[in-house]
Design a protein around this motif. Sequence first.
Motif, PDB file in Angstrom:
ATOM      1  N   UNK A   1       0.831  -1.196   0.000  1.00  0.00           N
ATOM      2  CA  UNK A   1       0.000   0.000   0.000  1.00  0.00           C
ATOM      3  C   UNK A   1       0.868   1.249   0.000  1.00  0.00           C
ATOM      4  N   UNK A   2       0.304   2.323  -0.550  1.00  0.00           N
ATOM      5  CA  UNK A   2       0.975   3.618  -0.516  1.00  0.00           C
ATOM      6  C   UNK A   2       0.862   4.215   0.877  1.00  0.00           C
ATOM      7  N   UNK A   3       1.529   5.315   1.094  1.00  0.00           N
ATOM      8  CA  UNK A   3       1.277   6.101   2.301  1.00  0.00           C
ATOM      9  C   UNK A   3      -0.126   6.699   2.195  1.00  0.00           C
ATOM     10  N   UNK A  38      -3.443 -12.638  -4.882  1.00  0.00           N
ATOM     11  CA  UNK A  38      -4.715 -12.145  -4.361  1.00  0.00           C
ATOM     12  C   UNK A  38      -4.460 -10.953  -3.454  1.00  0.00           C
ATOM     13  N   UNK A  39      -5.383 -10.000  -3.503  1.00  0.00           N
ATOM     14  CA  UNK A  39      -5.398  -8.887  -2.552  1.00  0.00           C
ATOM     15  C   UNK A  39      -6.677  -9.025  -1.741  1.00  0.00           C
ATOM     16  N   UNK A  55      -7.826 -15.236   5.873  1.00  0.00           N
ATOM     17  CA  UNK A  55      -7.964 -14.910   4.450  1.00  0.00           C
ATOM     18  C   UNK A  55      -6.627 -14.854   3.718  1.00  0.00           C
ATOM     19  N   UNK A  56      -5.551 -14.458   4.418  1.00  0.00           N
ATOM     20  CA  UNK A  56      -4.254 -14.359   3.750  1.00  0.00           C
ATOM     21  C   UNK A  56      -3.760 -15.716   3.255  1.00  0.00           C
ATOM     22  N   UNK A  57      -4.203 -16.782   3.900  1.00  0.00           N
ATOM     23  CA  UNK A  57      -3.773 -18.130   3.505  1.00  0.00           C
ATOM     24  C   UNK A  57      -4.805 -18.862   2.655  1.00  0.00           C
ATOM     25  N   UNK A 217       2.458 -12.561   3.483  1.00  0.00           N
ATOM     26  CA  UNK A 217       1.032 -12.763   3.230  1.00  0.00           C
ATOM     27  C   UNK A 217       0.815 -14.159   2.659  1.00  0.00           C
ATOM     28  N   UNK A 218       0.329 -15.065   3.492  1.00  0.00           N
ATOM     29  CA  UNK A 218       0.064 -16.426   3.032  1.00  0.00           C
ATOM     30  C   UNK A 218       1.283 -17.323   2.990  1.00  0.00           C
TER      31      UNK A 218
END
Length: 421
Positions: A1-3, A38-39, A55-57, A217-218
């Motif tokens: 993600x951006x700032x 996936x996001x 959800x991350x996995x 993530x995952x």
Amino acid sequence: LSEGTAEGLYTVEFPMKGENGGIGDATVTAALPLLTSWKTLTVGETLKPIVETTSACNGVEPQYEPSQHFAPGRSTWSWILWQDASCNYKDQQTFIDLAAVMGYEYILVDALWDKQIGYENMPSLIAYAQQKGVDVLLWYNSNGAWNDAPQGPKHRMDTAPARRKEMEWMKKLGVKGIKVDFFGGDKQTTMKLYEDILTDANHYGLFVNFHGTTLPRGWERMYPNHFTSEATLASENLVFSQDFADKEALVSTILPFTRNAVAAMDFGPVFFNRRFSKNDSYGNYRRTTDAFQVATAVLYQSPLQHFGITPNNLDEQPDYVLDFMKKVPVVWDETRFVDGYPGKFCVIARRAGDNWYIAATHADHQPKELKLSLPWLAGKQVKILYDKDDRTAGLRESTVDKKGNLTLRMQSLGGAVVYTD
């Protein structure tokens, strides 16, 4: 993600060009058809799905089969309070002995062992640990041209020939895992290095813990030998900054809703020294209670836990605290959010087998009383590690009432653990 913008808006963006020492493209190169990751975004009417989500996995698959069973566990760790000078042969023997007394599976031999102990002395040190029933984990610098961190071993993980030679050496000695530190960012070339280290480590029977790293993530599902990662301002900052030490309780009420909700987190919790140092004559002051510290062993989730316990704690803490720390699990069959709000307090229940562990911490500078709803324990007898008036930890037994209610009282910046056994 951006700032985030002033309005609190975030966008998905590529890594910054300056990451990884400026080495590597900030964009992505791939062949078509392009398969992206996936996001996920977890949304709920309460905080319960935020804390409990997997959800991350859920959207990933294992990238390879584990080469063997990788055993989770607890570890002693001299560096966190005794710092760089402790990475010598004698002090590591002391912490091996501590791990043996506590029944812990591992000792982490941290940075600088290559010079302060020496490769030539590692076989006898590892054999000493194994004779005590303790296995060894070793620290490495990720290195490469993007990384000028001076701590060694250096340049053993950034190229395949060096990495595989080093891992073959570790396999012969019976080393069980590695902690690899100081990564350069999130560019595609860096992400490939993570995967290369994990893949080679699996081949040589090593599990991996990443520090100075991106949020995984995952990865726990994708890479079966990836145990945990730091990816947060972790406990070393208690040593480095009094301001961070002052906010230790506050941090404990934020990470379970944010960083640790996504993946295992190697925070390095549980300190009983009154100051974050080898002894109480110097170092930053600890503001939290002893029961708070015990609670973080359950509150922070990681299948590999590096506890900040030191040898003097064996004489200073009561048997019931040490017995709890000897038995506390690191792998959980179920997690339930009980109550809390980021920045205020947090209560999380975790189950290992038939036993429940409910950890509570809060960030108030005044004593706090919580009425917990634990309907699955209605009418059951429980043990409670609680805050005594002198801020040490006491132990009492209680019964959850027939409606499933239980009241906890905590000192300022305090905590508690409710558990069954």
